[in-house]
Design an enzyme around this catalytic site. Structure first.
Site, PDB file in Angstrom:
ATOM      1  N   CYS A 108      -8.978  15.290 -64.031  1.00 34.40           N
ATOM      2  CA  CYS A 108     -10.081  14.471 -64.523  1.00 34.40           C
ATOM      3  C   CYS A 108      -9.769  13.002 -64.216  1.00 34.40           C
ATOM      4  O   CYS A 108      -8.622  12.585 -64.255  1.00 34.40           O
ATOM      5  CB  CYS A 108     -10.339  14.590 -66.011  1.00 34.40           C
ATOM      6  SG  CYS A 108     -10.778  16.247 -66.530  1.00 34.40           S
ATOM      7  N   ASN A 117      -9.391  12.669 -70.500  1.00 34.67           N
ATOM      8  CA  ASN A 117      -8.582  13.432 -69.562  1.00 34.67           C
ATOM      9  C   ASN A 117      -7.452  14.030 -70.382  1.00 34.67           C
ATOM     10  O   ASN A 117      -6.685  13.299 -70.992  1.00 34.67           O
ATOM     11  CB  ASN A 117      -8.055  12.467 -68.488  1.00 34.67           C
ATOM     12  CG  ASN A 117      -6.985  13.089 -67.614  1.00 34.67           C
ATOM     13  OD1 ASN A 117      -6.851  14.307 -67.543  1.00 34.67           O
ATOM     14  ND2 ASN A 117      -6.212  12.248 -66.959  1.00 34.67           N
ATOM     15  N   GLY A 118      -7.374  15.342 -70.428  1.00 36.26           N
ATOM     16  CA  GLY A 118      -6.333  15.988 -71.226  1.00 36.26           C
ATOM     17  C   GLY A 118      -6.909  17.176 -71.975  1.00 36.26           C
ATOM     18  O   GLY A 118      -7.987  17.658 -71.647  1.00 36.26           O
ATOM     19  N   GLU A 136      -4.304  27.385 -50.098  1.00 37.98           N
ATOM     20  CA  GLU A 136      -5.023  26.467 -50.986  1.00 37.98           C
ATOM     21  C   GLU A 136      -6.250  25.833 -50.335  1.00 37.98           C
ATOM     22  O   GLU A 136      -7.189  25.493 -51.021  1.00 37.98           O
ATOM     23  CB  GLU A 136      -4.109  25.401 -51.594  1.00 37.98           C
ATOM     24  CG  GLU A 136      -3.662  24.300 -50.679  1.00 37.98           C
ATOM     25  CD  GLU A 136      -2.772  23.278 -51.380  1.00 37.98           C
ATOM     26  OE1 GLU A 136      -3.005  22.962 -52.560  1.00 37.98           O
ATOM     27  OE2 GLU A 136      -1.838  22.774 -50.736  1.00 37.98           O
ATOM     28  N   HIS A 160      12.148  44.807 -46.402  1.00 34.29           N
ATOM     29  CA  HIS A 160      12.301  45.238 -47.800  1.00 34.29           C
ATOM     30  C   HIS A 160      10.943  45.387 -48.482  1.00 34.29           C
ATOM     31  O   HIS A 160      10.886  45.430 -49.711  1.00 34.29           O
ATOM     32  CB  HIS A 160      13.180  44.241 -48.557  1.00 34.29           C
ATOM     33  CG  HIS A 160      14.565  44.153 -47.995  1.00 34.29           C
ATOM     34  ND1 HIS A 160      15.476  45.178 -48.104  1.00 34.29           N
ATOM     35  CD2 HIS A 160      15.168  43.177 -47.258  1.00 34.29           C
ATOM     36  CE1 HIS A 160      16.604  44.829 -47.491  1.00 34.29           C
ATOM     37  NE2 HIS A 160      16.430  43.620 -46.959  1.00 34.29           N
ATOM     38  N   ARG A 164      -9.054  14.188 -58.484  1.00 31.66           N
ATOM     39  CA  ARG A 164      -8.505  14.627 -59.770  1.00 31.66           C
ATOM     40  C   ARG A 164      -9.369  15.677 -60.449  1.00 31.66           C
ATOM     41  O   ARG A 164      -9.008  16.213 -61.493  1.00 31.66           O
ATOM     42  CB  ARG A 164      -8.372  13.420 -60.707  1.00 31.66           C
ATOM     43  CG  ARG A 164      -7.506  12.324 -60.167  1.00 31.66           C
ATOM     44  CD  ARG A 164      -7.475  11.168 -61.123  1.00 31.66           C
ATOM     45  NE  ARG A 164      -6.773  11.516 -62.336  1.00 31.66           N
ATOM     46  CZ  ARG A 164      -5.476  11.369 -62.509  1.00 31.66           C
ATOM     47  NH1 ARG A 164      -4.747  10.848 -61.570  1.00 31.66           N
ATOM     48  NH2 ARG A 164      -4.908  11.724 -63.643  1.00 31.66           N
ATOM     49  N   LYS A 183      -0.088  25.847 -48.001  1.00 31.15           N
ATOM     50  CA  LYS A 183      -1.125  25.035 -47.345  1.00 31.15           C
ATOM     51  C   LYS A 183      -2.291  25.913 -46.917  1.00 31.15           C
ATOM     52  O   LYS A 183      -3.450  25.563 -47.095  1.00 31.15           O
ATOM     53  CB  LYS A 183      -0.588  24.328 -46.089  1.00 31.15           C
ATOM     54  CG  LYS A 183       0.339  23.170 -46.259  1.00 31.15           C
ATOM     55  CD  LYS A 183      -0.269  21.953 -46.885  1.00 31.15           C
ATOM     56  CE  LYS A 183      -0.246  22.005 -48.369  1.00 31.15           C
ATOM     57  NZ  LYS A 183       0.922  21.570 -49.094  1.00 31.15           N
ATOM     58  N   LYS A 207      -5.872  17.025 -57.529  1.00 25.82           N
ATOM     59  CA  LYS A 207      -4.684  16.414 -56.939  1.00 25.82           C
ATOM     60  C   LYS A 207      -3.556  16.230 -57.951  1.00 25.82           C
ATOM     61  O   LYS A 207      -2.400  16.458 -57.662  1.00 25.82           O
ATOM     62  CB  LYS A 207      -5.077  15.062 -56.328  1.00 25.82           C
ATOM     63  CG  LYS A 207      -3.940  14.344 -55.628  1.00 25.82           C
ATOM     64  CD  LYS A 207      -3.568  15.039 -54.352  1.00 25.82           C
ATOM     65  CE  LYS A 207      -2.444  14.349 -53.613  1.00 25.82           C
ATOM     66  NZ  LYS A 207      -1.839  15.268 -52.634  1.00 25.82           N
ATOM     67  N   GLU A 242       5.958  26.677 -47.894  1.00 27.37           N
ATOM     68  CA  GLU A 242       5.049  25.533 -47.859  1.00 27.37           C
ATOM     69  C   GLU A 242       3.874  25.801 -46.906  1.00 27.37           C
ATOM     70  O   GLU A 242       2.720  25.482 -47.215  1.00 27.37           O
ATOM     71  CB  GLU A 242       5.828  24.265 -47.453  1.00 27.37           C
ATOM     72  CG  GLU A 242       5.012  22.995 -47.285  1.00 27.37           C
ATOM     73  CD  GLU A 242       4.222  22.576 -48.520  1.00 27.37           C
ATOM     74  OE1 GLU A 242       4.428  23.142 -49.600  1.00 27.37           O
ATOM     75  OE2 GLU A 242       3.369  21.693 -48.377  1.00 27.37           O
ATOM     76  N   TRP A 275     -12.363  18.024 -64.166  1.00 24.18           N
ATOM     77  CA  TRP A 275     -11.761  19.298 -63.785  1.00 24.18           C
ATOM     78  C   TRP A 275     -11.836  20.136 -65.047  1.00 24.18           C
ATOM     79  O   TRP A 275     -11.182  19.834 -66.046  1.00 24.18           O
ATOM     80  CB  TRP A 275     -10.319  19.096 -63.332  1.00 24.18           C
ATOM     81  CG  TRP A 275      -9.686  20.332 -62.781  1.00 24.18           C
ATOM     82  CD1 TRP A 275      -9.773  20.802 -61.510  1.00 24.18           C
ATOM     83  CD2 TRP A 275      -8.876  21.276 -63.500  1.00 24.18           C
ATOM     84  NE1 TRP A 275      -9.066  21.980 -61.387  1.00 24.18           N
ATOM     85  CE2 TRP A 275      -8.501  22.302 -62.586  1.00 24.18           C
ATOM     86  CE3 TRP A 275      -8.419  21.377 -64.817  1.00 24.18           C
ATOM     87  CZ2 TRP A 275      -7.711  23.389 -62.939  1.00 24.18           C
ATOM     88  CZ3 TRP A 275      -7.629  22.462 -65.177  1.00 24.18           C
ATOM     89  CH2 TRP A 275      -7.284  23.447 -64.237  1.00 24.18           C
TER      90      TRP A 275
HETATM   91  O1  M6R Z   1       2.083  15.229 -57.780  1.00 20.45           O
HETATM   92  P1  M6R Z   1       3.076  16.342 -57.678  1.00 20.45           P
HETATM   93  O2  M6R Z   1       3.938  16.252 -56.478  1.00 20.45           O
HETATM   94  O3  M6R Z   1       3.903  16.503 -58.930  1.00 20.45           O
HETATM   95  O4  M6R Z   1       2.205  17.660 -57.532  1.00 20.45           O
HETATM   96  C1  M6R Z   1       2.782  18.933 -57.539  1.00 20.45           C
HETATM   97  C2  M6R Z   1       1.803  19.985 -57.115  1.00 20.45           C
HETATM   98  O5  M6R Z   1       0.717  20.027 -57.978  1.00 20.45           O
HETATM   99  C3  M6R Z   1       1.289  19.751 -55.687  1.00 20.45           C
HETATM  100  O6  M6R Z   1       2.335  19.698 -54.765  1.00 20.45           O
HETATM  101  C4  M6R Z   1       0.328  20.886 -55.276  1.00 20.45           C
HETATM  102  O7  M6R Z   1       1.020  22.093 -55.196  1.00 20.45           O
HETATM  103  C5  M6R Z   1      -0.364  20.552 -53.953  1.00 20.45           C
HETATM  104  N1  M6R Z   1      -1.765  20.834 -54.052  1.00 20.45           N
HETATM  105  C6  M6R Z   1       0.143  21.350 -52.810  1.00 20.45           C
HETATM  106  O8  M6R Z   1      -0.507  21.038 -51.636  1.00 20.45           O
END
Ligand code: M6R
Length: 618
Positions: free
Chosen positions: A2, A101-102, A498, A514, A27, A495, A613, A491, A75
């Protein structure tokens, strides 16, 4: 999660609030709304579900005017993303508006109590409950002081009754030109302008108007007029604060000529990696200089265990860090998902160094891990990108990434900056232990060469796009790598899933047999990260196993490793580097692969569904 923007000044607030919300859309983008006070007898409230553009269009038909206002991009936590659940929310009188926000954890009993007292609610949100509670406290203050002092007292009393996390902005029709903000667990920044002041969840929302910012601490309460501000403790005591000069410019948070922030940020990596090591390499000592750690050489020598905490991409960077530190410095290192660390009560002795890794510096799970470790008396360091963020401020020291703002929800440049700084940490600790001068020099040389090597890989963007386009109908993808590139595989898979919403999973290559190999089929491509290293032959055997089962293979390998052409369907070459630095190069094609794949599938790469984000709820 948010985004909040508040404005009080002499200009029309709507364009300022909308511009700020645009910057905070990463956000949360389930709904957006604004509330303004303009001297009339009602609050001007406009809110719409969906993206900010829906609200914009709505405002064209039904404009809202006023020089004092609050706004929000959501959000969703409590209640689906509807117009009714969009913020701002008003109280029972309709004269008070509030954004949040929260999460208010005890909202249900509070709501039940107010329902019994005759309140009616328009939404299913916890936020509306707190708006009503503040409104009730405001009424209880009738006759005591000015509307402004009543509003401050009401916010204080109401916040005293809730449990949960909040960053809030509140205003009341009785007190035009007056905003109240408070934070506990969710970020809030005050922007100081000339005859105008701002409140925001992040400085990017206000940077085009002012570069003077105050990052509020938990339990701070702020009140603002156009010409003045005051920050107190939520209980009414004094609060320490400092006015900071924001480092980056408004342009750094703009798209420029790129179609998406994600692509812009992928292409920024030669510079962001360089920024992560600039001024931190010592040729004389063949080591790294990380003054921000605030540890003396003897304290650094005493460290006998390291725990690295992070979430998502930061967790994957931490995994590379584990390999780096154990290989170069021979210090036992563990990686913990922040949310697990917080609740699992890991035994930590006095020479254990805890590191929290976070791009935003606001991830609540990582912040909670930091606080838990500090509560136990440990020194906790932060590896953070956002200057002034909560994790940066609450750490005992640390290293800034200096990657510049990362706006795309999919983390890209922050990963390579995190791994680069972890490499510097491993080099520093290694040079205090087993690494020779010559080994240190080789690592320095290779670190310096990284930006140009990344540039070279970026020229393969079109080649990678063509590969991505071959697999648009695939139901899922497997990512496989060994040792340093096992986290790279994780990673790459993160990517892909998501931003394109296909199933993708990362594994250590040898795990194939396995269980995972059961997923291999003609329609499920496997992406192998197989640079020319000590385990290349092993990776090649695993590729053969996939090919024997008719699985398509995309291989990322080192220039010169032409035998890969024989077995893989597609080969992406990266320049040679040290094995321990190879994730920094191998991840770039994976970022481009997921980007081109998602764009070709028509997905919104910068704002993927259900994500935000900065994750400030548990
Ligand atoms: O701001 P941060 O690095 O703490 O965020 C951690 C994760 O939320 C962030 O890396 C998230 O997994 C990304 N969307 C990955 O692309």
């Amino acid at each position: 999660m948010c985004g909040i923007v508040g404005y009080v000044g002499t200009r029309e607030a709507t364009p300022i609030l909308l511009e700020g919300l645009k910057k905070l859309e990463d956000r949360g983008y389930d709904s957006a709304g604004i509330a303004l006070i303009n001297g009339g007898d009602a609050i001007e409230l406009r809110k719409k579900s969906g993206r900010l553009d829906n609200l914009r269009r709505h405002l064209v038909n039904d404009p809202a005017r006023g020089a004092c206002g609050i706004s929000h991009t959501r959000w969703a936590t409590h209640g689906p993303p509807t117009d009714e659940n969009a913020h701002p929310h008003t109280d029972q009188s309709g004269l008070l508006a509030r954004v949040h926000n929260g999460v208010i954890e005890n909202y249900q009993p509070l709501r039940d109590g107010m329902l019994a007292r005759g309140h009616t609610f328009k939404s299913q949100t916890d936020t509306e409950v707190l708006a009503h509670l503040i409104g009730e406290c405001y009424e209880a203050e009738a006759g005591a002081g000015t509307p402004e002092t009543r509003l401050i007292a009401a916010v204080r009393k109401a916040l005293g009754q809730i449990t949960g996390a909040y960053g809030i902005a509140v205003m009341h029709l009785d007190a035009p030109g007056f905003l109240v903000g408070a934070r506990l667990g969710s970020p809030l920044v005050v922007g100081l302008g000339k005859n105008e002041n701002f409140l925001a969840s992040d400085v990017t929302a206000i940077i085009s108007h002012t570069s003077r910012a105050i990052y509020l601490n938990d339990h701070d309460l702020v009140y603002l007029t156009a010409s003045d501000f005051n920050i107190e403790n939520i209980e009414g005591g004094t609060a320490a604060y400092e006015v900071s000069q924001v480092e980056f410019t408004a342009e750094a948070a703009e798209l420029g000529d790129y179609p998406h922030f994600m692509l812009k940020e992928i292409f920024e990596q030669p510079v962001s990696i360089e920024n992560a090591f600039r001024g931190r390499l010592s040729d004389e000592e063949a080591s790294a200089k990380l003054g921000g750690l605030n540890l003396s050489p003897s304290e650094l020598r005493d460290i006998d265990r390291i725990v690295l905490c992070g979430c998502g991409t930061a967790f994957h960077a931490a995994m590379v860090g584990e390999y780096l530190i154990e290989t170069l410095a021979r210090i036992p290192t563990e990686v913990e998902i922040s949310s697990e660390f917080r609740y699992r009560n890991l035994p930590l002795d006095k020479n254990t160094l805890v590191f929290t890794i976070s791009q935003s510096g606001e991830t609540i799970d990582t912040l909670a891990a930091l606080r838990e470790a500090r509560r136990k008396g440990h020194r906790v360091l932060g590896l953070v990108n956002s200057v002034g963020s909560t994790i940066a401020r609450e750490s005992d020291g640390g290293v800034y990434l200096h990657a510049g703002p990362e706006i795309g929800v999919a983390a890209t440049k922050s990963f390579t900056s995190q791994v680069t700084t972890l490499a510097l940490l491993a080099l520093l600790l290694g040079r205090m232990r087993h690494l020779s001068l010559a080994e240190g020099r080789t690592i320095l040389e290779e670190i310096r060469a990284l930006p140009d090597k990344v540039r070279q890989i970026l020229t393969l963007s079109d080649h990678i796009k063509r590969i991505a386009e071959c697999y648009l109908d695939c139901p899922g993808m497997l990512y496989l790598g060994r040792q340093f590139n096992y986290p790279t595989a994780l990673e790459g898979a993160l990517k892909m899933k998501e931003i394109s919403y296909i199933y993708a999973s990362g594994h250590a290559s040898a795990e194939l047999k396995h269980g995972i190999i059961a997923l291999v089929s003609e329609t499920c491509p496997s992406v192998f990260i197989a640079p020319k290293d000590t385990l290349l032959e092993k990776n090649i055997s695993n590729i053969e196993e996939v090919k024997a089962r008719k699985g398509p293979v995309i291989a990322i390998t080192t220039e010169g490793c032409t035998e890969m052409e024989r077995i893989a369907d597609h080969v992406i070459y990266i320049p040679p580097t040290l094995e321990c630095l190879s994730p920094l190069l191998a991840v770039i094609p994976l970022q481009l692969l997921s980007y081109h794949f998602a764009v070709a599938k028509g997905c919104d790469v910068d704002k993927p569904r259900n994500l935000a984000k900065s994750v400030t709820v548990e």
